[in-house]
Scaffold this active site. Structure first.
Site: not given
Ligand code: GLC
Length: 545
Positions: A268, A216
């Site tokens: 991500e 994440d």
């Molecule tokens: C990422 C996740 C999202 C979350 C953020 C903070 O972007 O996909 O859903 O709110 O991180 O953890």
């Protein structure tokens, strides 16, 4: 044993062309009848996922959490929230999914913890300057009484990313940094204990059979130690894409590689600069990362062509497979986005009340499904995408839970609209998501009877039938493995390409029907053909021998 299991031994680099299904557990299936989806629900639906034909699932966070950000506020990285089940349920899910030929990717959240995490509770209870506080970013405020935040940064969710604490005697004290919601304090990645803790968490889940981890907010962990004001374009970004991240991911790669069976790291990584993005995919770093550029592009031929070209060109030298992502739990569902005048995705442009032609969006989403499933690399499907679910845009305001909405002062619709519980069966809510009479945590629309898995399974023209057929063909077509890709000449507004000698995909984004290129067999189309003509906003898969 499920139908996919025979595939595993022969396909060690499974992640290079996998179809990965994203399970948002809160909204997938409710196994215990409390209105919230859970791991028992996921386990009970594994046959559905096996029949759909996916190679892996990525499950959004299942950890104990106060749910201030849908579980991305983690209070314990080695357990499961009672709302979702137990640690044993997670272990069983991983084992049972594998018996169906489906690998499990676990979501890990290294940038921040929940304010309820024991480390943060201890830090709050400890004095300024204490070792407990060094695990986070605590700073005195600016201004005569420290009443101003320590710097001028902005939260990823909007507003100020600093919250002031109170000392044990109640007087205002230091501030702490949270790039997301107040309840998500950022960890200090310069601290060795933060690093060793995450190494141990990685091992914890790999030891339990996780085939990979989705990381994440992977580009945000490291901050400029001075936490300076953000001088855009002058200094390197103080909290995004910092150089030190690469050494962290190299160390994680060594851990992943020490396990048998190709355990993967999926980042991500939201970065505007594609070249900077692919630096995370160097051979000793992450295996893959989500291609958010593809997800953000409008439904326009040149924009998509350009994205495909640049994606493939940038991934090739790294030796990393591309990924193709149309939506996820953070963005507007594809059917809705493609039914609007502006078909791009942009967080900053989200507003209530955008006019949408859902039928148009659906035609395009069906074509986009065949496009993304035909491109070289791995593909991600967000639960409900295979049902053609639209974004739910009329949720009662008092039911919205997303901090993106709450922190915007009510102007940003937030992300709840793509997180509505799945419709499985029956004519009325809760459509088999929960037992009849139970109200799901987010209300489902009245009009979803035709969108249920049950209804769509019986309809050969449904979106579900399209996905099932496409995934079956994808798996059975050698041309769709590997990285062979070649554009075919075609009309303006048409994306046509070949994968190997036999397989071709044609997508018509022009304003008029187009003649299909020479072929022997039409394998699949997103809309019925008119003779040899491919309609507008449609795609076809062709075979030549
Ligand atoms: C990422 C996740 C999202 C979350 C953020 C903070 O972007 O996909 O859903 O709110 O991180 O953890």
């Amino acid at each position: 044993m499920g139908q996919n299991s025979s595939r595993q031994p022969e396909h060690p680099a499974w992640w290079r062309d996998a179809a990965i299904y994203q399970v948002y557990p809160r909204s997938f299936a409710d196994g215990n009848g409390d209105g919230t989806g859970d791991l028992a629900g996921v386990r009970s639906r594994l046959p559905y996922l096996a029949e759909l034909g996916v190679d892996a699932i990525w499950v959004n966070p299942w950890y104990p959490s106060p749910m201030a950000d849908g579980g991305y506020d983690v209070a314990d990285y080695r357990d499961v929230d009672p709302l979702f089940g137990t640690l044993e349920d997670a272990e069983n899910l991983i084992t049972e999914a594998l018996a169906h030929g489906i690998r499990t990717i676990v979501d890990i959240v290294p940038n921040h913890v929940s304010a309820e995490h024991p480390w943060f509770r201890r830090a709050l209870a400890a004095a300024p300057g204490s070792p407990e506080r060094e695990l986070f970013h605590f700073r005195p405020g600016r201004g005569p009484d420290g009443e101003l935040p320590p710097n001028d940064w902005e939260s990823e969710f909007g507003g100020c990313p600093w919250t002031r604490t109170a000392d044990p005697d109640g007087t205002p004290g230091e501030w702490y940094l949270h790039l997301f919601a107040t309840q998500q304090p950022d960890l200090n990645w310069a601290h060795p204990q933060v690093r060793s803790e995450h190494v141990s968490i990685l091992r914890f889940w790999f030891d339990r059979g996780a085939a990979g981890v989705r990381i994440d907010s992977a580009a945000l962990l490291v901050k400029d130690p001075e936490l300076p004001d953000f001088r855009k374009g002058v200094d390197p970004h103080p909290f995004t894409d910092r150089e030190e991240l690469h050494e962290i991911y190299r160390s994680w790669r060594r851990i992943a590689d020490s396990y048998p069976g190709e355990r993967i790291l999926v980042g991500e990584v939201w970065l505007p600069d594609a070249e900077r993005f692919t630096r995370y995919l160097r051979r000793d770093e992450l295996h893959t990362a989500f291609n958010f550029d593809f997800l953000a592009r409008p439904w326009e031929p040149e924009a998509l062509r350009e994205c495909i070209d640049s994606t493939l060109a940038l991934h090739a030298p790294a030796g990393a497979p591309a990924t193709w992502v149309l939506c996820n739990h953070d963005v507007t569902r594809t059917v809705t986005r493609y039914g609007r005048r502006d078909t791009r995705f942009d967080f900053a442009a989200k507003v209530f009340g955008t006019p949408t032609d859902v039928a148009l969006g659906l035609r395009r989403a069906r074509a986009a499904a065949l496009l993304s499933l035909a491109l070289p690399g791995a593909v991600y499907l967000f639960q409900g995408e295979e049902l053609g679910l639209p974004e739910v845009e009329d949720l009662p305001i008092d039911r919205l839970q997303d901090p993106m909405h709450l922190r915007s002062g009510g102007t940003d619709p937030g992300r709840d609209g793509c997180r509505v519980p799945l419709p499985w069966s029956g004519p009325l809510p809760p459509y088999g998501f929960s037992p009849a009479g139970t109200e799901p945590w987010l209300p489902q629309p009245e009009g979803w009877a035709a969108l249920t898995v049950e209804a769509q399974s019986a309809d050969p023209e449904s979106v579900l039938s399209l996905y099932r057929a496409a995934l079956r063909i994808r798996r059975g077509s050698p041309g769709l493995r590997g990285d062979k890709f070649e554009w075919l000449p075609g009309d303006r507004g048409v994306l046509a390409f070949r994968r190997g000698a036999e397989f071709a995909c044609v997508v018509n984004l022009s304003p008029a029907p187009v003649v299909l290129p020479a072929h022997d067999t039409v394998l699949l189309t997103s809309r019925p053909l008119d003779g040899n003509l491919l309609p507008v906003d449609a795609a076809a898969w062709l075979r030549s021998r």
